[in-house]
Structure formats: C-alpha cells, structure tokens
Design a protein around this motif. Structure first.
Motif, PDB file in Angstrom:
ATOM      1  N   ARG A  33       0.827  -1.185   0.000  1.00  0.00           N
ATOM      2  CA  ARG A  33       0.000   0.000   0.000  1.00  0.00           C
ATOM      3  C   ARG A  33       0.875   1.254   0.000  1.00  0.00           C
ATOM      4  O   ARG A  33       1.019   1.927  -0.989  1.00  0.00           O
ATOM      5  N   THR A  91     -11.191   5.024   4.089  1.00  0.00           N
ATOM      6  CA  THR A  91     -10.304   5.431   5.160  1.00  0.00           C
ATOM      7  C   THR A  91     -11.078   5.151   6.426  1.00  0.00           C
ATOM      8  O   THR A  91     -12.122   5.722   6.632  1.00  0.00           O
ATOM      9  N   SER A 363     -14.121   5.078  -1.644  1.00  0.00           N
ATOM     10  CA  SER A 363     -15.057   4.038  -2.059  1.00  0.00           C
ATOM     11  C   SER A 363     -14.782   3.684  -3.517  1.00  0.00           C
ATOM     12  O   SER A 363     -14.219   4.492  -4.254  1.00  0.00           O
ATOM     13  N   ASN A 364     -15.222   2.489  -3.898  1.00  0.00           N
ATOM     14  CA  ASN A 364     -14.991   2.001  -5.251  1.00  0.00           C
ATOM     15  C   ASN A 364     -16.286   1.414  -5.801  1.00  0.00           C
ATOM     16  O   ASN A 364     -16.416   0.213  -5.983  1.00  0.00           O
ATOM     17  N   THR A 368     -17.945  -2.297  -5.719  1.00  0.00           N
ATOM     18  CA  THR A 368     -18.624  -2.701  -4.472  1.00  0.00           C
ATOM     19  C   THR A 368     -20.122  -2.451  -4.458  1.00  0.00           C
ATOM     20  O   THR A 368     -20.815  -2.999  -3.609  1.00  0.00           O
ATOM     21  N   HIS A 389     -10.915  10.565  -5.809  1.00  0.00           N
ATOM     22  CA  HIS A 389      -9.756  10.743  -4.922  1.00  0.00           C
ATOM     23  C   HIS A 389      -9.370   9.360  -4.426  1.00  0.00           C
ATOM     24  O   HIS A 389     -10.148   8.708  -3.741  1.00  0.00           O
ATOM     25  N   GLU A 390      -8.198   8.894  -4.789  1.00  0.00           N
ATOM     26  CA  GLU A 390      -7.841   7.485  -4.573  1.00  0.00           C
ATOM     27  C   GLU A 390      -6.349   7.266  -4.343  1.00  0.00           C
ATOM     28  O   GLU A 390      -5.514   8.080  -4.700  1.00  0.00           O
ATOM     29  N   ASN A 440      -7.972  13.203   2.785  1.00  0.00           N
ATOM     30  CA  ASN A 440      -9.322  13.652   2.426  1.00  0.00           C
ATOM     31  C   ASN A 440      -9.609  15.031   3.019  1.00  0.00           C
ATOM     32  O   ASN A 440     -10.137  15.908   2.332  1.00  0.00           O
ATOM     33  N   SER A 555     -22.499 -13.559  -2.431  1.00  0.00           N
ATOM     34  CA  SER A 555     -21.187 -12.981  -2.740  1.00  0.00           C
ATOM     35  C   SER A 555     -20.740 -12.202  -1.511  1.00  0.00           C
ATOM     36  O   SER A 555     -20.843 -11.000  -1.456  1.00  0.00           O
ATOM     37  N   LYS A 557     -17.869 -11.739   1.951  1.00  0.00           N
ATOM     38  CA  LYS A 557     -16.447 -11.402   2.046  1.00  0.00           C
ATOM     39  C   LYS A 557     -15.630 -12.647   2.351  1.00  0.00           C
ATOM     40  O   LYS A 557     -15.010 -12.758   3.399  1.00  0.00           O
ATOM     41  N   SER A 565     -13.260  -4.160  -1.795  1.00  0.00           N
ATOM     42  CA  SER A 565     -12.502  -4.272  -3.044  1.00  0.00           C
ATOM     43  C   SER A 565     -11.065  -3.790  -2.889  1.00  0.00           C
ATOM     44  O   SER A 565     -10.288  -3.840  -3.836  1.00  0.00           O
ATOM     45  N   SER A 566     -10.725  -3.309  -1.697  1.00  0.00           N
ATOM     46  CA  SER A 566      -9.337  -2.885  -1.496  1.00  0.00           C
ATOM     47  C   SER A 566      -8.442  -4.120  -1.591  1.00  0.00           C
ATOM     48  O   SER A 566      -8.806  -5.176  -1.075  1.00  0.00           O
ATOM     49  N   ASN A 642     -20.759  -7.913  -8.530  1.00  0.00           N
ATOM     50  CA  ASN A 642     -21.893  -7.004  -8.380  1.00  0.00           C
ATOM     51  C   ASN A 642     -22.593  -6.688  -9.704  1.00  0.00           C
ATOM     52  O   ASN A 642     -23.623  -6.008  -9.710  1.00  0.00           O
TER      53      ASN A 642
HETATM   54  N1  LIG Z   1     -21.501  -8.275  -3.512  1.00  0.00           N
HETATM   55  C1  LIG Z   1     -21.154  -7.652  -2.377  1.00  0.00           C
HETATM   56  N2  LIG Z   1     -21.004  -6.315  -2.362  1.00  0.00           N
HETATM   57  C2  LIG Z   1     -20.637  -5.692  -1.213  1.00  0.00           C
HETATM   58  C3  LIG Z   1     -20.427  -6.411  -0.011  1.00  0.00           C
HETATM   59  C4  LIG Z   1     -20.579  -7.835  -0.061  1.00  0.00           C
HETATM   60  O1  LIG Z   1     -20.411  -8.559   0.938  1.00  0.00           O
HETATM   61  N3  LIG Z   1     -20.943  -8.406  -1.259  1.00  0.00           N
HETATM   62  N4  LIG Z   1     -20.117  -5.732   1.133  1.00  0.00           N
HETATM   63  C5  LIG Z   1     -20.595  -4.362   1.263  1.00  0.00           C
HETATM   64  C6  LIG Z   1     -20.008  -3.704   2.447  1.00  0.00           C
HETATM   65  S1  LIG Z   1     -20.377  -4.399   3.978  1.00  0.00           S
HETATM   66  C7  LIG Z   1     -19.271  -2.575   2.373  1.00  0.00           C
HETATM   67  S2  LIG Z   1     -18.727  -1.824   3.821  1.00  0.00           S
HETATM   68  C8  LIG Z   1     -18.983  -1.953   1.060  1.00  0.00           C
HETATM   69  C9  LIG Z   1     -17.603  -1.309   1.004  1.00  0.00           C
HETATM   70  O2  LIG Z   1     -17.420  -0.712  -0.214  1.00  0.00           O
HETATM   71  P1  LIG Z   1     -16.321   0.435  -0.421  1.00  0.00           P
HETATM   72  O3  LIG Z   1     -16.504   1.503   0.585  1.00  0.00           O
HETATM   73  O4  LIG Z   1     -16.361   0.829  -1.849  1.00  0.00           O
HETATM   74  O5  LIG Z   1     -14.985  -0.324   0.031  1.00  0.00           O
HETATM   75  P2  LIG Z   1     -13.604  -0.595  -0.685  1.00  0.00           P
HETATM   76  O6  LIG Z   1     -13.826  -1.509  -1.820  1.00  0.00           O
HETATM   77  O7  LIG Z   1     -12.655  -1.060   0.311  1.00  0.00           O
HETATM   78  O8  LIG Z   1     -13.204   0.805  -1.288  1.00  0.00           O
HETATM   79  C10 LIG Z   1     -12.609   1.769  -0.519  1.00  0.00           C
HETATM   80  C11 LIG Z   1     -11.690   2.572  -1.445  1.00  0.00           C
HETATM   81  O9  LIG Z   1     -11.187   3.683  -0.707  1.00  0.00           O
HETATM   82  C12 LIG Z   1      -9.811   3.837  -0.987  1.00  0.00           C
HETATM   83  N5  LIG Z   1      -9.220   4.503   0.189  1.00  0.00           N
HETATM   84  C13 LIG Z   1      -8.692   3.952   1.292  1.00  0.00           C
HETATM   85  N6  LIG Z   1      -8.273   4.901   2.150  1.00  0.00           N
HETATM   86  C14 LIG Z   1      -8.541   6.100   1.581  1.00  0.00           C
HETATM   87  C15 LIG Z   1      -8.328   7.459   1.968  1.00  0.00           C
HETATM   88  O10 LIG Z   1      -7.811   7.764   3.038  1.00  0.00           O
HETATM   89  N7  LIG Z   1      -8.793   8.410   1.101  1.00  0.00           N
HETATM   90  C16 LIG Z   1      -9.377   8.112  -0.084  1.00  0.00           C
HETATM   91  N8  LIG Z   1      -9.799   9.108  -0.853  1.00  0.00           N
HETATM   92  N9  LIG Z   1      -9.541   6.834  -0.492  1.00  0.00           N
HETATM   93  C17 LIG Z   1      -9.141   5.854   0.334  1.00  0.00           C
HETATM   94  C18 LIG Z   1      -9.306   2.445  -1.227  1.00  0.00           C
HETATM   95  O11 LIG Z   1      -8.148   2.467  -2.039  1.00  0.00           O
HETATM   96  C19 LIG Z   1     -10.510   1.760  -1.903  1.00  0.00           C
HETATM   97  O12 LIG Z   1     -10.427   1.769  -3.292  1.00  0.00           O
HETATM   98  O13 LIG Z   1     -19.082  -2.945   0.027  1.00  0.00           O
HETATM   99  C20 LIG Z   1     -20.354  -3.540  -0.009  1.00  0.00           C
HETATM  100  N10 LIG Z   1     -20.494  -4.318  -1.215  1.00  0.00           N
END
Ligand SMILES: Nc1nc2c(c(=O)[nH]1)N[C@H]1C(S)=C(S)[C@@H](COP(=O)(O)OP(=O)(O)OC[C@H]3O[C@@H](n4cnc5c(=O)[nH]c(N)nc54)[C@H](O)[C@@H]3O)O[C@H]1N2
Ligand SMILES: Nc1nc2c(c(=O)[nH]1)N[C@H]1C(S)=C(S)[C@@H](COP(=O)(O)OP(=O)(O)OC[C@H]3O[C@@H](n4cnc5c(=O)[nH]c(N)nc54)[C@H](O)[C@@H]3O)O[C@H]1N2
Ligand SMILES: [Mo]
Length: 679
Positions: A33, A91, A363-364, A368, A389-390, A440, A555, A557, A565-566, A642
C-alpha cells in the motif's frame, strides 16, 4: 522508521484484543500500500475514453482549477443538487471519513448521499425489537458457553475475535455453532454448522422460539417483566412448528429442535452477528426475529449472554460525533440519493436536476455497489464530470475525468472509530505524504478555499477536529484525552462496571421493554410481529424467474486477502486468493456437466462473470457462492460479481438487497468465445 522511511509494520503486542496480530490483508501494508509501485501519487487527467484508464499527469493547480470551474458551471446551470458526493469508509478514520468532506458538500448544497451499504438494515432490525442494536461488549464472549456465530464469518472477517472464541471453548467448554448457508472457514472450525437456505433465518429463529415456548424453556419472569406482547408472539409462533420451518429452511426437524433446546439450556448463550444476513429485502425482519430470542430465554441476565453485533454505538453515543460532520450545516430539504442506487441516479432520465458532477472518495462503487453494469453505463456518460480521490487506479477511477492522489493511513492523522470493539485509537502519521498525495480532509480544505467557500468549519485542522470530538462529558470517555491517546496509541472506552446492560431490562424502546409486538413497525405499515418473508429475489418469491435462474448467489467477504474491493487490484493479494472461484454443490454441478476446476459463467439478466468452479459441498443444492472484492477489470467479461446483484433498498434501514440474487451457471466450452448469458 529508518531515515524517514517506514521499514516495518507490526501490531501492538500489549493491545488486549489484537495482541499484536495483524490480519492477512495488512501484513504487508508497507509494500502493498504505502510504497506500492501502483499507487497514484500525482493528479491525473483523463486522456482516453472513459473506462480505459488512460491518464496524463497534471499539476495540483491545474486539476483544482479545472475541477472548481466545472463545479461552478454545473451549479450555476443546474443547481447545486446536480453535484453528488459518493463515499464510504475506505479510510477507516473519523476525520478523513466523515468530517471536512461532509461539511464541504453540505455548504455546497450538493445532493445528499444515503450511506447505508453496511450495518444499517441489521441495526434497524435489532432496534425494532430492543430499541438499540447495541448488545454486550464482544470481549465478553469469553464468558459464554454457547456461541451462535449467526451469519458472520469470524475467522475471515473478524479475525481478532477468534482467539476469544477459542478461549471460551478452552476455559468454559463453550459450544460454537455457525449458522451460515456456506460452509465457511469459520464453519470448518466450529463444533456445529447449521446450514439454512439463504434468507430463511427469520423462519429458523421463529421455529426455535416455537420449540422454546412449547417446551416451556423460556424465562417466565424475564418475559413478564421486560417484554411486550408475549401472548401475541405465542400465537404467531403457532405458524412456525419445526416441521414447517424444516421445509422453509431446508434444515432437519430434529436439528431445529436440538438447536432450540441447546439455545435455551446451555448458558450463558450468546448470539454473535455482523452484516451477513442483512443484505436482503427481508434482512431487517431477520435481525428483528433473532433479537427476540435472548429476551425469551432471559439470556441477558448472564455475564457473556445476550447478543453482540456491530458496537459502533459505544462510540457514537459517547464521542461528539456532531463535531465531525456538523449536521447543522446540512440542508435537509435537499434530495437524498441512496448509495445502492448510484446506477439509477446516473442513468435515470427523469432525475431533476440530473447528476452532472460526481465526486468519489474512499469508495470504489464500480466494484462494491450493486447493479454494476448500470453504474458503468452512468459513469461512461460523456456529459458527466467525475472526480475520484484514490490511492490506486480502481475500476471507478478508470472512469474519472480527474484522479487525485490520496494518502494512506501511514501518512495522515486520524481518530480511529470501531464498530467491532470498544478501543479508540489515534493514528499518527509515520511518514510524509508520498508524492503529491493529500488526505481527504486536506483535499476538501483546499477545494473550499479555491471555491471561495468561506466558513470557519472549513478551516479547522485535523487535530482541532479530533480534540473537539473527544471533548465530551460522557462517562465512557472519562480520562481519555488527545495527549493520552498520543502516548499510548489506543484506549478502551470506560464501559459500565456491570457488563450485562439488560440484566434488569431497561431497553431503550418506547415501552422500555423488548417489543415482541411493535407499534412502530405497525405505524410503518409493517408486520408488528416478527415474521418470515421469503427473500426478495428468490425461487420462492418469483418462480418464473427461478425457472430461468434457479441458483441463489451469495457474494460475501470470503476472500481473506481483500478488504471489500481494497487489495483486489494488488497482484500479490490476487495471487494469494488463487483466482475468483465459484462454490457449487455436487448435485448442481452434475446437472450442468460441470467438473471441479472448470471455467464457468455465472449470469442473469443483469450481467455475467467467469469463474473457476469448485465442486464441493460447501454450499447446498440451489446455492452458489463466490467471494466479493474482485475487480471487473480482472475478469474476462470485464465485470465482477456485483454485475449480477440487484439494487433494491430495504424499507427498514434503507440498506441493500444484493444478496438476493438469482443466477444460472454454465460451463464455458473452451472453443467458444461467447456463450450463455451474453447480452
Ligand atoms: N456483492 C457484495 N457487495 C458488497 C459487499 C458484499 O459482501 N458483497 N459488502 C458491502 C459492504 S459491507 C461494504 S462496507 C462496502 C464497502 O465498499 P467500499 O466503501 O467501496 O470499500 P472498498 O472496496 O474497500 O473501497 C474503498 C476505497 O477507498 C480507498 N481509500 C482507502 N483509504 C482512503 C483514503 O484515506 N482516502 C481516499 N480518498 N480513499 C481511500 C481504497 O483504495 C478503496 O479503493 O461494500 C459492499 N459491497
Ligand atoms: N477479510 C475480510 N475481512 C473483512 C472485510 C473484507 O472484505 N474482507 N470486510 C469488513 C466489513 S466492511 C464488514 S461489514 C465485515 C462483515 O463481516 P461479516 O458479517 O462476518 O461478513 P460477510 O461476509 O458480509 O457475511 C458473513 C456471512 O454471512 C453469510 N450469509 C449470507 N447470507 C446469509 C443468510 O441469509 N443467512 C445466514 N445465516 N448467513 C448468510 C455469508 O455466507 C457469510 O459467510 O467484515 C469486515 N472484515
Ligand atoms: Mo461493511
């Protein structure tokens, strides 16, 4: 640290919950990372078509000028609601996750995002029964003698609790039961695995209650003093005799009876849940039904008994959360868009005003969020201006007009919140931001300044924010200060002496009791009693669809090396996960001439993905399971799981229903370039 460079990352051996252990995801955080060669370190401007991921480096000045002038234009032409922020907890910190960003978009007057993808539905379900989703401190699990890990995959998703489960087994002879439609890593290690059909847990809970009442195993005194509507519940339970529940859940009749007897008689008994069951149309009702169980048996009386789920409420109730986002800045008359329905928001022609500028951070969603192909269609719109912002070029970032570099945990100050335990941590930066990355909070301070948004709330420093969040009279925060956190790194909230919050009732419901019957549910037009409703998209609720797509897709974790998706784009983590696989039962595989290791396609009307079949009995007939987190860009179809999931929103809790997904699976013949499910 050596010469300004981080050389080793380790956990704190004195931390009571982690004992210094790191999970598989962050073990190599420095390489994967912080110092990853794939990191975004400079602002980028798109040069190719949207989605292609072609960019050129630009200066911060150039990027900020372009972004602010575009935002100004969109707002003057279409109004501020044409701007949509999209974020979640990438984050995991409070300052960077929910302070300056929220203030900025509130003062801009942007559309408001309903951030309900995780936890809200389950918590709403628990609250409908007990007035809160807060059970006991998870560390109390060491006192339990019966532990039901209900729809949670502890060994994979919540590793630091597992040693405490083992301790309960070792010291109290605790019996550990996993209730999960998938035989997970956790189920492999449990004493018993109960494997209901997906989305049928409410029926199971009601069936257990039927047996408990029928055999007079309930706690009459607790029920009398601390619950509401027992007579109505008793009548409702007549609909759920073990025979019928066996048919609904696919479990054995005796299995249900035995589980109920164990639950009522082995004490202390603890139900542990997180979010696994909630991502369904009936998710809130499932949690509501489960929350009735410990009241019926009086499990709350015992130390280590009751329920424990997400415990973010420990922190939400004691910290000055209002000093983060400053809710007073928000105009509640502005429209709200649910994060599950980003695809609809970007493509629905009736949106007024249309979303013209999208700002994604932490978020991604292209990976996700559900209904992935609709999201991509929206992100590909030529008239949409997208900023991401990533830290990495995610599938979402590939569609950005501008990508801005974000710092990692090692480079930013933050107060770390938790919904898994009661320890607050202060994250202090170890190294200077790499390249031109900014946190951020700093990004939104800069943007505010450029836009001439002149409000004192937009000038606070990270440390000022943290100090004001800690500035609370709440007894949990007694003695917890910025200085002490800075010297120790972490401190546990001062939870009450008696770790049995509801031993003598006192539930924060309107009646002060556990509400088997709920007037608030009735006022929402919902069933006032706990009930089982078939899952939203399921063979039971839609036989015609079930004919075409007979398999229920989970689907969750299940990837040990991904955090949502990190890391899904990290070659090392991807290699450790050994490719995106699909667990399918022997019976379903035979029916489709699929052998172990075959390349298969999983598809429905929303999308299709290619996976490697693992033929086994980790899932039952009628169910398939694949880990979430994989990026579409890594799949031959360009889509990930998804693409197959629905984007409904639950009535209670406003969460998603993406686990209610029906699919069909077919073997990919090696000589065919296209196949079933091709659009
Ligand atoms: N099919 C399916 N879908 C799901 C789930 C599932 O079980 N199945 N789970 C769901 C759940 S519980 C959740 S919580 C969501 C999560 O979904 P997301 O919130 O989209 O989680 P991540 O995929 O981890 O994406 C977080 C992104 O933020 C970036 N990031 C990390 N730190 C920072 C920072 O400090 N600043 C900025 N700007 N970016 C940063 C990372 O590089 C990463 O790309 O997904 C959901 N989606
Ligand atoms: N390794 C790893 N750890 C993580 C994460 C990650 O992505 N990877 N994500 C983090 C996040 S954001 C969260 S919210 C937590 C979530 O932690 P958990 O809630 O434990 O995780 P999930 O994988 O969402 O769901 C748990 C289990 O629910 C099961 N399940 C699905 N449908 C049903 C059902 O109808 N009934 C029952 N009984 N079970 C069902 C799934 O098969 C899965 O094994 O994990 C966190 N920890
Ligand atoms: Mo989550």
């Amino acid at each position: 640290m050596e010469d300004g460079r981080a050389v080793e990352l380790r956990g704190d051996p004195d931390h009571p919950l982690t004992s210094g252990g790191l999970c598989a995801k962050v073990n190599s955080y420095l390489e994967d990372r912080l110092y990853s060669p794939d990191r975004v370190l400079h602002p980028l401007r798109r040069t190719g078509p949207k989605g292609a991921g072609e960019f050129e480096r630009v200066s911060w000045d150039e990027a900020l000028d372009a972004i602010t002038s575009r935002l100004r234009r969109v707002i003057s032409e279409s109004g501020s609601e044409a701007v949509l922020p999209y974020s979640y907890m990438g984050t995991q910190g409070m300052v960077n996750g929910m302070s300056m960003d929220r203030r900025f978009f509130a003062l801009l007057g942007a559309s408001r995002l309903e951030r309900t993808i995780c936890g809200d539905t389950g918590q709403a379900g628990y609250a409908a029964t007990m007035g809160t989703s807060m059970g006991i401190d998870p560390e109390e699990i060491v006192h339990s003698r019966l532990i039901l890990l209900w729809g949670t995959n502890t060994v994979t998703t919540n590793l630091h609790l597992w040693p405490l489960v083992l301790r309960a087994q070792r010291e109290n002879g605790a019996k550990v039961v996993v209730i999960d439609p998938v035989r997970t890593r956790t189920a492999d290690r449990a004493d018993q695995h109960v494997q209901p059909m997906p989305g049928t847990d409410a029926a199971l809970a009601l069936g257990m209650m039927h047996v408990i009442v029928d055999e007079a195993l309930f706690d009459e005194e607790y029920v009398e003093q601390h619950t509401l509507g027992f007579e109505e519940l008793r009548e409702r339970l007549l609909d759920y005799p073990p025979g019928r529940v066996a048919r609904l859940t696919g479990l054995g009749e005796q299995e249900i009876v035995d589980l109920a007897r164990d639950y009522a008689t082995i004490r202390p008994s603890l139900i542990r849940s997180l979010v696994g069951m909630e991502h369904r149309a009936n998710g809130a009702m499932t949690f509501r039904a489960i929350a009735c169980l410990p009241a019926l048996t009086g499990a709350w009386r015992d130390r280590g008994g009751g329920l424990t789920g997400l415990v973010g409420g420990f922190m939400r109730s004691s910290l000055r959360m209002d000093r983060l986002s400053m809710p007073e800045l928000e105009d509640l008359s502005l429209r709200e868009i649910n994060m599950m329905q980003l695809g609809r928001a970007l493509t629905d022609a009736t949106m007024d005003p249309p979303v013209r500028a999208l700002f994604v951070y932490s978020s991604n969603p292209a990976t996700t969020a559900p209904a992935q192909n609709l999201i991509r269609e929206g992100l590909a719109r030529a008239d949409l201006f997208t900023v991401v912002h990533e830290q990495f070029l995610t599938d979402t970032a590939h569609y950005a007009d501008y990508v801005l570099p974000a710092t990692t945990q090692a480079e930013q100050l933050d107060l770390m919140y938790s919904w898994g335990h009661a320890y607050l941590a202060l994250n202090q930066p170890a190294v200077q931001p790499q390249g031109e990355a900014v946190s951020n909070s700093e990004l939104f301070r800069r943007l505010a300044e450029r836009l001439g948004l002149d409000h004192p709330a937009l000038r606070e420093s990270d440390e000022e924010i943290i100090r004001s969040v800690l500035d609370s009279e709440h007894p949990y925060l007694d003695g917890i200060t910025f200085e002490r956190l800075a010297s120790t790194g972490w401190m546990k909230l001062r939870l009450p002496e008696d770790p049995r919050p509801y031993a003598d009732g006192g539930f924060p419901t309107p009646s002060g009791r556990v509400e088997f019957v709920s007037a608030s549910m009735a006022s929402l037009g919902l069933d006032p009693l706990p009930a089982y409703e078939p899952a939203g998209e399921s063979v039971a609720s839609d036989p015609d669809l079930g004919e075409r797509f007979p398999l229920a897709l989970i689907s969750a974790k299940h990837g040990l090396h991904f955090l949502n998706s990190s890391y899904g784009g990290s070659s090392r983590h991807v290699a450790r996960e050994k490719g995106p696989w699909l667990d399918i039962s022997t019976a379903d595989a035979e029916l489709r001439s699929i052998s172990d290791g075959d390349l298969v396609v999983a598809y429905n009307d929303r999308g299709r993905i290619e996976l490697r079949a693992r033929v086994n009995d980790r899932v039952r007939r009628g169910v398939v399971s694949t880990p979430s987190g994989w990026w579409g860009s890594a799949n031959a179809t360009g889509q990930s799981v998804n693409a197959l999931t629905p984007d409904g929103v639950t009535t209670l809790g406003r969460g998603g229903d993406f686990h209610d997904a029906l699919v069909e699976v077919a073997r990919v013949a090696p000589d065919l370039s296209s196949g079933p499910g091709d659009p």
